[in-house]
Design a protein around this motif. Structure first.
Motif, PDB file in Angstrom:
ATOM      1  N   ARG A 186     -21.456  73.065 -28.857  1.00  0.00           N
ATOM      2  CA  ARG A 186     -21.687  71.817 -28.117  1.00  0.00           C
ATOM      3  C   ARG A 186     -22.085  70.674 -29.051  1.00  0.00           C
ATOM      4  N   LEU A 209     -21.352  66.975 -27.470  1.00  0.00           N
ATOM      5  CA  LEU A 209     -21.992  66.964 -26.157  1.00  0.00           C
ATOM      6  C   LEU A 209     -23.505  67.048 -26.295  1.00  0.00           C
ATOM      7  N   VAL A 249     -19.094  62.452 -28.494  1.00  0.00           N
ATOM      8  CA  VAL A 249     -17.785  63.067 -28.283  1.00  0.00           C
ATOM      9  C   VAL A 249     -16.715  62.218 -28.952  1.00  0.00           C
ATOM     10  N   THR A 289     -12.147  61.874 -29.522  1.00  0.00           N
ATOM     11  CA  THR A 289     -10.841  62.369 -29.108  1.00  0.00           C
ATOM     12  C   THR A 289     -10.163  63.173 -30.216  1.00  0.00           C
ATOM     13  N   ALA A 291     -11.048  68.649 -28.939  1.00  0.00           N
ATOM     14  CA  ALA A 291     -10.840  69.007 -27.537  1.00  0.00           C
ATOM     15  C   ALA A 291     -11.587  70.306 -27.270  1.00  0.00           C
ATOM     16  N   VAL A 292     -12.201  70.382 -26.095  1.00  0.00           N
ATOM     17  CA  VAL A 292     -13.038  71.529 -25.765  1.00  0.00           C
ATOM     18  C   VAL A 292     -12.386  72.338 -24.645  1.00  0.00           C
TER      19      VAL A 292
END
Lengths: 286, 256
Positions: free
Chosen positions: B59, B64, B82, B84, B87-88
């Motif tokens: 995380r 996050l 966060v 781009t 990706a999670v």
């Protein structure tokens, strides 16, 4: 492998309508009729039985036909009221009152609810007073509204607006607050800003809850409409109910009551239809 | 798939990373001075007992959660929140129930400002990649758990991130679906050259998928360990080397 299996079983579910066409035509039609009749009996059997019992007991004289006239008499009173245009005016004014009030409640309740549900401190600050207002019967406040706004249209519309606002507002707040935070987090990882999160996640997620509020409000709107029209009105369906009773036009009274019931059913059906179209994703058989 | 092959992007450097949570007012250290380089294009699995901080580490990588100390560098640049470029894939698919499979896969593309038509085309390609082309128009509630997770995987791959972060992505699936999904992930990663961090509690999954495995210690004083899995792909779960790795890992956890 397991996925292929899921594939075919789901596809079979989708193709159900087509599979029926393969059986031979005549038994298919007969069984479809039987299914339809079975459905009607299961769904509306009690209503139909109730109406038949009413008609029978009134014509045979089990009940006093002066108080409970037979259905055909009520229907013919309704027809002559509609045909002469007398009831049409009442319907128009009633729809106008409840329509304006409902539209105002929607226009204020939904945006305010969306805002309050998102901003914690606003919601916490406003919640006690909202609960107080909500628990105060709108009918009890009607005399206050009459004092404030006079006995005309404004106070009637306002009392309906007041009563319909709270179900919409509170359901919308509830819908927004119950949005799955995990979905919000997911959207944020894809670079969604607060506005996108609101538009793509919070708003669609709240729609089912908002509709619950709308349907509750529509019922409340008709309830308050009648109460408001029974006090100091000279037009409207609610007025007709009272007026017909004063003049002992009992069939007309029941005709007005029937009209109200139909209006309620129609309003609910419209909202259900709108909900089906907007929330196709949550329907079990979409 | 992309031009990243000669650029070799998606390199992660974790420097002196520490993080603790507050439990009833007292700080509970979860990660203590973690230092790690993740190579461009490799698959790194993170394993550890529950409470070892493996999800927390992921995380923090995702942005996050903020670390208490230390930093995460991606291609030499310090991350902030966060982004781009990552990706999670979560344990739950986290699909938007009001969007179809295709629109869910295109969700990340749309939030990142791709035009609708182009996004649809790319989304369609990734729906195909995970084998769900027949279900483009289906809603999430019509999907099984494994299918829903495929949609989540396609959504993450569609944005063509430099780094893919997976938080126990197959943890909620039944044993059979899990194995077939592991095979599929191995196939997808062979084609998509993306740096991958996979948090899992399944040692076999880690050996099957990862180039290296990071083992977070159970005791807070212990040191994290890195194990290189040098096996050729596709991997055979019953091969002696595979079994040896598994026994070694079990031993590390004191389970042998």
């Amino acid at each position: 492998m397991s996925y292929e299996h899921v594939n075919t079983s789901l596809a079979a579910g989708f193709g159900l309508g087509r599979a029926e066409g393969h059986s031979t035509a005549i038994p298919a039609i007969a069984s479809r009729w039987r299914a339809l009749i079975g459905f009607i009996v299961a769904r509306y059997g009690l209503v139909l039985g109730f109406l038949a019992f009413w008609q029978l007991s009134s014509t045979v004289g089990w009940v006093n036909p002066a108080v409970f006239p037979p259905l055909d008499v009520i229907l013919s009173a309704l027809w002559s009221g509609l045909a002469s245009g007398a009831l049409l005016d009442d319907i128009a004014i009633s729809l106008q009152r409840s329509g304006i009030a409902f539209a105002a409640a929607v226009a204020i309740g939904i945006p305010l609810g969306l805002f309050m549900g998102q901003v914690r401190f606003v919601e916490q600050a406003l919640d006690p007073i909202l609960q107080l207002f909500r628990q105060t019967s709108a009918l009890a406040l009607y005399p206050v509204f009459i004092l404030m706004l006079g006995l005309g249209e404004t106070s009637k519309v306002f009392v309906i607006f007041w009563a319909t606002l709270f179900p919409i507002l509170l359901s919308t707040i509830g819908g927004v607050k119950e949005v799955d935070n995990k979905l919000v987090e997911m959207a944020r990882t894809y670079g969604a800003g607060p506005l996108t999160v609101f538009r793509r996640v919070v708003l669609p997620a709240s729609v089912p809850a908002i509709f619950v509020g709308l349907r509750l409000s529509a019922t409340t709107a008709l309830l308050l409409l009648i109460a408001a029209e029974m006090i100091g009105a000279n037009k409207g369906i609610g007025f007709q109910v009272m007026n017909a009773q004063y003049n002992f036009q009992i069939p007309l009274m029941f005709a007005a009551i029937l009209l109200l019931a139909l209006l309620g059913l129609a309003a609910n059906a419209l909202l259900v239809l709108a909900q089906r179209n907007l929330c196709r994703w949550s329907q079990p058989n979409a | 798939m992309s031009a990243s092959q000669n650029l070799r992007r998606g390199e992660v450097a974790i420097r002196h990373l520490s993080k603790s949570y507050r439990l009833n007012g007292t700080p509970l250290p979860v990660l203590r001075d973690i230092n790690l380089n993740i190579r461009s294009g490799e698959t790194l699995a993170i394993v550890g007992a529950s409470g070892s901080g493996k999800t927390t580490l992921l995380r923090v990588l995702a942005g996050l959660e903020d670390p208490d100390a230390g930093e995460v560098l991606i291609d030499g640049k310090r991350t902030r929140g966060v982004g781009t470029d990552r990706a999670v894939i979560f344990q739950e698919p986290r699909l938007l129930p009001w969007l179809t499979v295709l629109d869910n896969v295109g969700f990340g593309l749309e939030t990142q400002g791709l035009f609708r038509g182009a996004a649809r085309e790319r989304a369609r390609r990734y729906v195909q990649l995970v084998g769900l082309q027949q279900f483009e128009g289906a809603y999430p509630r019509q999907l099984s758990g494994g299918m829903a997770q495929r949609v989540g995987i396609a959504r993450a791959l569609a944005v063509q991130p430099e780094i893919l972060l997976l938080d126990e992505p197959l943890g909620a699936l039944d044993a059979m679906t899990k194995i077939s999904m592991q095979q599929e992930l191995a196939r997808i990663w062979r084609d998509e050259d993306v740096t991958t961090v996979l948090v899992t509690h399944d040692l076999e999954e880690a050996i099957y998928l990862a180039d290296r495995i990071l083992i977070l210690p159970r005791e807070k004083g212990g040191e994290p360990r890195l194990i290189e899995i040098g096996l050729p792909r596709p991997r055979d779960r019953s091969a002696p080397e595979f079994v040896r790795h598994r026994e070694g890992l079990l031993h590390l956890f004191g389970l042998h």
